[in-house]
Design a protein around this motif. Structure first.
Motif, PDB file in Angstrom:
ATOM      1  N   LEU A  81     -20.806 -33.497  22.286  1.00  0.00           N
ATOM      2  CA  LEU A  81     -21.747 -33.791  23.370  1.00  0.00           C
ATOM      3  C   LEU A  81     -23.082 -34.090  22.698  1.00  0.00           C
ATOM      4  O   LEU A  81     -23.680 -33.211  22.083  1.00  0.00           O
ATOM      5  N   GLU A  82     -23.500 -35.354  22.764  1.00  0.00           N
ATOM      6  CA  GLU A  82     -24.750 -35.730  22.091  1.00  0.00           C
ATOM      7  C   GLU A  82     -25.927 -35.569  23.033  1.00  0.00           C
ATOM      8  O   GLU A  82     -25.760 -35.366  24.238  1.00  0.00           O
ATOM      9  N   THR A  92     -18.874 -42.954  39.005  1.00  0.00           N
ATOM     10  CA  THR A  92     -19.078 -41.661  39.673  1.00  0.00           C
ATOM     11  C   THR A  92     -18.971 -40.563  38.613  1.00  0.00           C
ATOM     12  O   THR A  92     -18.483 -40.788  37.491  1.00  0.00           O
ATOM     13  N   VAL A  93     -19.381 -39.372  39.023  1.00  0.00           N
ATOM     14  CA  VAL A  93     -19.306 -38.226  38.113  1.00  0.00           C
ATOM     15  C   VAL A  93     -17.866 -37.993  37.656  1.00  0.00           C
ATOM     16  O   VAL A  93     -17.593 -37.791  36.472  1.00  0.00           O
ATOM     17  N   ARG A  94     -16.928 -38.042  38.589  1.00  0.00           N
ATOM     18  CA  ARG A  94     -15.520 -37.814  38.223  1.00  0.00           C
ATOM     19  C   ARG A  94     -15.062 -38.838  37.185  1.00  0.00           C
ATOM     20  O   ARG A  94     -14.360 -38.491  36.233  1.00  0.00           O
ATOM     21  N   GLU A  95     -15.497 -40.081  37.364  1.00  0.00           N
ATOM     22  CA  GLU A  95     -15.101 -41.117  36.395  1.00  0.00           C
ATOM     23  C   GLU A  95     -15.732 -40.861  35.025  1.00  0.00           C
ATOM     24  O   GLU A  95     -15.104 -41.104  33.990  1.00  0.00           O
ATOM     25  N   VAL A  96     -16.957 -40.358  35.024  1.00  0.00           N
ATOM     26  CA  VAL A  96     -17.599 -40.042  33.746  1.00  0.00           C
ATOM     27  C   VAL A  96     -16.830 -38.922  33.041  1.00  0.00           C
ATOM     28  O   VAL A  96     -16.553 -38.993  31.838  1.00  0.00           O
ATOM     29  N   VAL A  97     -16.461 -37.888  33.805  1.00  0.00           N
ATOM     30  CA  VAL A  97     -15.718 -36.771  33.202  1.00  0.00           C
ATOM     31  C   VAL A  97     -14.356 -37.262  32.689  1.00  0.00           C
ATOM     32  O   VAL A  97     -13.894 -36.858  31.622  1.00  0.00           O
ATOM     33  N   ALA A  98     -13.741 -38.172  33.450  1.00  0.00           N
ATOM     34  CA  ALA A  98     -12.428 -38.695  33.061  1.00  0.00           C
ATOM     35  C   ALA A  98     -12.498 -39.507  31.763  1.00  0.00           C
ATOM     36  O   ALA A  98     -11.471 -39.708  31.104  1.00  0.00           O
ATOM     37  N   LEU A  99     -13.707 -39.952  31.369  1.00  0.00           N
ATOM     38  CA  LEU A  99     -13.832 -40.648  30.082  1.00  0.00           C
ATOM     39  C   LEU A  99     -13.374 -39.740  28.937  1.00  0.00           C
ATOM     40  O   LEU A  99     -12.925 -40.203  27.895  1.00  0.00           O
ATOM     41  N   GLY A 100     -13.504 -38.427  29.164  1.00  0.00           N
ATOM     42  CA  GLY A 100     -13.046 -37.461  28.156  1.00  0.00           C
ATOM     43  C   GLY A 100     -11.545 -37.533  27.918  1.00  0.00           C
ATOM     44  O   GLY A 100     -11.045 -37.020  26.922  1.00  0.00           O
ATOM     45  N   ALA A 123     -15.263 -25.630  35.393  1.00  0.00           N
ATOM     46  CA  ALA A 123     -15.850 -24.853  34.295  1.00  0.00           C
ATOM     47  C   ALA A 123     -17.328 -25.156  34.124  1.00  0.00           C
ATOM     48  O   ALA A 123     -18.126 -24.269  33.825  1.00  0.00           O
ATOM     49  N   ALA A 124     -17.696 -26.408  34.316  1.00  0.00           N
ATOM     50  CA  ALA A 124     -19.101 -26.799  34.115  1.00  0.00           C
ATOM     51  C   ALA A 124     -19.905 -26.669  35.409  1.00  0.00           C
ATOM     52  O   ALA A 124     -21.059 -27.098  35.453  1.00  0.00           O
ATOM     53  N   ASP A 125     -19.284 -26.104  36.433  1.00  0.00           N
ATOM     54  CA  ASP A 125     -19.941 -25.905  37.724  1.00  0.00           C
ATOM     55  C   ASP A 125     -20.476 -27.245  38.254  1.00  0.00           C
ATOM     56  O   ASP A 125     -21.634 -27.352  38.656  1.00  0.00           O
ATOM     57  N   ALA A 126     -19.621 -28.245  38.212  1.00  0.00           N
ATOM     58  CA  ALA A 126     -20.042 -29.582  38.613  1.00  0.00           C
ATOM     59  C   ALA A 126     -19.110 -30.193  39.663  1.00  0.00           C
ATOM     60  O   ALA A 126     -19.208 -31.382  39.963  1.00  0.00           O
ATOM     61  N   THR A 127     -18.236 -29.364  40.251  1.00  0.00           N
ATOM     62  CA  THR A 127     -17.280 -29.889  41.233  1.00  0.00           C
ATOM     63  C   THR A 127     -17.996 -30.527  42.413  1.00  0.00           C
ATOM     64  O   THR A 127     -17.579 -31.573  42.910  1.00  0.00           O
ATOM     65  N   HIS A 128     -19.087 -29.910  42.830  1.00  0.00           N
ATOM     66  CA  HIS A 128     -19.815 -30.433  44.001  1.00  0.00           C
ATOM     67  C   HIS A 128     -20.447 -31.793  43.718  1.00  0.00           C
ATOM     68  O   HIS A 128     -20.885 -32.479  44.632  1.00  0.00           O
ATOM     69  N   LEU A 129     -20.494 -32.180  42.446  1.00  0.00           N
ATOM     70  CA  LEU A 129     -21.116 -33.462  42.095  1.00  0.00           C
ATOM     71  C   LEU A 129     -20.079 -34.578  41.929  1.00  0.00           C
ATOM     72  O   LEU A 129     -20.443 -35.735  41.722  1.00  0.00           O
ATOM     73  N   ALA A 130     -18.787 -34.224  42.033  1.00  0.00           N
ATOM     74  CA  ALA A 130     -17.721 -35.129  41.589  1.00  0.00           C
ATOM     75  C   ALA A 130     -17.816 -36.547  42.151  1.00  0.00           C
ATOM     76  O   ALA A 130     -17.544 -37.518  41.436  1.00  0.00           O
ATOM     77  N   GLY A 139     -31.605 -34.455  35.533  1.00  0.00           N
ATOM     78  CA  GLY A 139     -31.331 -34.180  34.118  1.00  0.00           C
ATOM     79  C   GLY A 139     -30.364 -33.010  33.931  1.00  0.00           C
ATOM     80  O   GLY A 139     -29.428 -33.091  33.135  1.00  0.00           O
ATOM     81  N   GLY A 140     -30.571 -31.935  34.692  1.00  0.00           N
ATOM     82  CA  GLY A 140     -29.714 -30.756  34.546  1.00  0.00           C
ATOM     83  C   GLY A 140     -28.304 -31.022  35.058  1.00  0.00           C
ATOM     84  O   GLY A 140     -27.322 -30.569  34.477  1.00  0.00           O
ATOM     85  N   GLU A 141     -28.201 -31.789  36.149  1.00  0.00           N
ATOM     86  CA  GLU A 141     -26.875 -32.129  36.683  1.00  0.00           C
ATOM     87  C   GLU A 141     -26.115 -33.001  35.676  1.00  0.00           C
ATOM     88  O   GLU A 141     -24.926 -32.803  35.435  1.00  0.00           O
ATOM     89  N   ARG A 142     -26.834 -33.919  35.060  1.00  0.00           N
ATOM     90  CA  ARG A 142     -26.193 -34.774  34.049  1.00  0.00           C
ATOM     91  C   ARG A 142     -25.674 -33.958  32.874  1.00  0.00           C
ATOM     92  O   ARG A 142     -24.612 -34.228  32.328  1.00  0.00           O
ATOM     93  N   GLN A 143     -26.478 -32.974  32.506  1.00  0.00           N
ATOM     94  CA  GLN A 143     -26.086 -32.143  31.371  1.00  0.00           C
ATOM     95  C   GLN A 143     -24.767 -31.419  31.689  1.00  0.00           C
ATOM     96  O   GLN A 143     -23.880 -31.332  30.852  1.00  0.00           O
ATOM     97  N   ARG A 144     -24.638 -30.919  32.896  1.00  0.00           N
ATOM     98  CA  ARG A 144     -23.388 -30.243  33.296  1.00  0.00           C
ATOM     99  C   ARG A 144     -22.208 -31.195  33.222  1.00  0.00           C
ATOM    100  O   ARG A 144     -21.104 -30.833  32.830  1.00  0.00           O
ATOM    101  N   VAL A 145     -22.456 -32.449  33.648  1.00  0.00           N
ATOM    102  CA  VAL A 145     -21.368 -33.423  33.664  1.00  0.00           C
ATOM    103  C   VAL A 145     -20.967 -33.790  32.232  1.00  0.00           C
ATOM    104  O   VAL A 145     -19.785 -33.954  31.925  1.00  0.00           O
ATOM    105  N   HIS A 146     -21.968 -33.873  31.354  1.00  0.00           N
ATOM    106  CA  HIS A 146     -21.646 -34.116  29.942  1.00  0.00           C
ATOM    107  C   HIS A 146     -20.776 -33.017  29.373  1.00  0.00           C
ATOM    108  O   HIS A 146     -19.833 -33.265  28.627  1.00  0.00           O
ATOM    109  N   VAL A 147     -21.123 -31.792  29.730  1.00  0.00           N
ATOM    110  CA  VAL A 147     -20.324 -30.660  29.252  1.00  0.00           C
ATOM    111  C   VAL A 147     -18.910 -30.787  29.815  1.00  0.00           C
ATOM    112  O   VAL A 147     -17.920 -30.607  29.094  1.00  0.00           O
ATOM    113  N   ALA A 148     -18.803 -31.137  31.104  1.00  0.00           N
ATOM    114  CA  ALA A 148     -17.482 -31.285  31.717  1.00  0.00           C
ATOM    115  C   ALA A 148     -16.667 -32.368  31.000  1.00  0.00           C
ATOM    116  O   ALA A 148     -15.472 -32.203  30.758  1.00  0.00           O
TER     117      ALA A 148
END
Ligand code: ATP
Length: 267
Positions: A81-82, A92-100, A123-130, A139-148
């Motif tokens: 995670l850079e 969308t957030v879900r698509e970003v996480v799916a890049l993993g 785990a990253a407490d980001a389900t509500h953002l999916a 910025g903080g929401e993005r950080q959670r999504v990066h972690v996810a």
């Protein structure tokens, strides 16, 4: 997973920015990578991730040099995670996480990794953002999504560059508690020494590209080391509940008064 850094070094812009670093982050535990701005933390994480090849020494995951791993295999085993990220991605957030999950995808499409994406969002407490567009997150929401996204990769080695950046204090504590308890060998570059002291099993301190100290925070985060590496004056106390070090910083002493210049015309 065992990770070994053996005399790792690289130059950037003609200068050794990581210079002969030896380190063995404890397997399955959280290691804090510490050091002042420009000490070489991000560069070292990129060397461990295999995004940069060392000019000297080697990084081993298990007994395999990272530099000799095929890209896809490496991406399945090591997640990084850079720090910076683009804000203009039309996903969308879900698509970003799916890049993993990309390293797991077959030529024919899905890797059946939806569950891994769901687990990572929880785990990253980001389900509500999916379903939110990535570009609209704070910025903080993005950080959670990066972690996810890094977690969705289900790596053997997790590398986090300032993962608590932008996070409020509650989110900082829960993120570090989460990665500490993950059971994955994790190395996180951290600026907050008290967070490192509270959550890390091991810390590696860099100073101008070199290893200044490594070990348990209790052994490493001593006033003399903080003075030498960060140039700060601090007392190290004991946390009343955990016994971990708590660092109380002192403000710098005022600079000595500069004598007034003598004007040229004075006798
Ligand atoms: N591409 C580059 N070319 C030349 N020098 C670079 C390059 N990338 C980084 N550096 C330099 O290498 C040194 C280490 O940088 P690095 O980003 O690894 O430090 P860091 O410890 O992560 O710093 P920070 O805490 O400020 O994020 C710095 O002096 C930086 O200016």
């Amino acid at each position: 997973m065992d990770v070994t850094l053996a005399g790792v070094g690289t130059r950037l812009g003609g200068r050794w920015v990581v210079d002969g670093v030896d380190a063995t982050p404890p397997p399955g535990r959280l290691t804090g990578l510490l050091g002042p701005n420009g000490a070489g933390k991000s560069t070292l994480l990129r060397l461990v991730a295999g995004l940069l090849a060392p000019e000297r020494g080697a990084v081993l995951v298990g007994d395999q040099p990272v530099a000799s791993m095929a890209r896809r295999g490496r991406a399945r085993r090591i997640a990084l995670l850079e720090q910076e990220s683009s804000s203009s991605v039309p996903l969308t957030v879900r698509e970003v996480v799916a890049l993993g999950r990309i390293p797991y995808r077959s030529l024919w499409g899905s890797d059946a990794g939806d569950e891994a994406v769901d687990r990572a969002l929880v785990a990253a407490d980001a389900t509500h953002l999916a379903d939110r567009p990535w570009s609209t997150l704070s910025g903080g929401e993005r950080q959670r999504v990066h972690v996810a996204r890094a977690l969705a990769q289900e790596p053997e080695v997790l590398l986090l560059d300032e993962p608590t950046n932008h996070l409020d204090v509650s989110a900082q504590l829960s993120l570090l508690a989460f990665v500490r308890d993950l059971g994955t060998t994790t190395v996180a570059a951290l600026h907050d020494l008290n967070l490192a002291a509270a959550f890390c099993e091991h810390v590696v301190v860099l100073s101008a590209g070199r290893l200044a100290a490594a070990g348990h925070p209790r052994e490493v985060l001593r006033p003399a080391l903080l003075r030498e590496v960060y140039g700060v004056d601090a007392d190290v106390l004991e946390h009343p509940r955990t016994g971990r070090p708590v660092i109380a910083f002192h403000e710098p002493a005022p600079a000595a008064a500069v004598p007034a210049p003598v004007s040229a015309g004075e006798p």
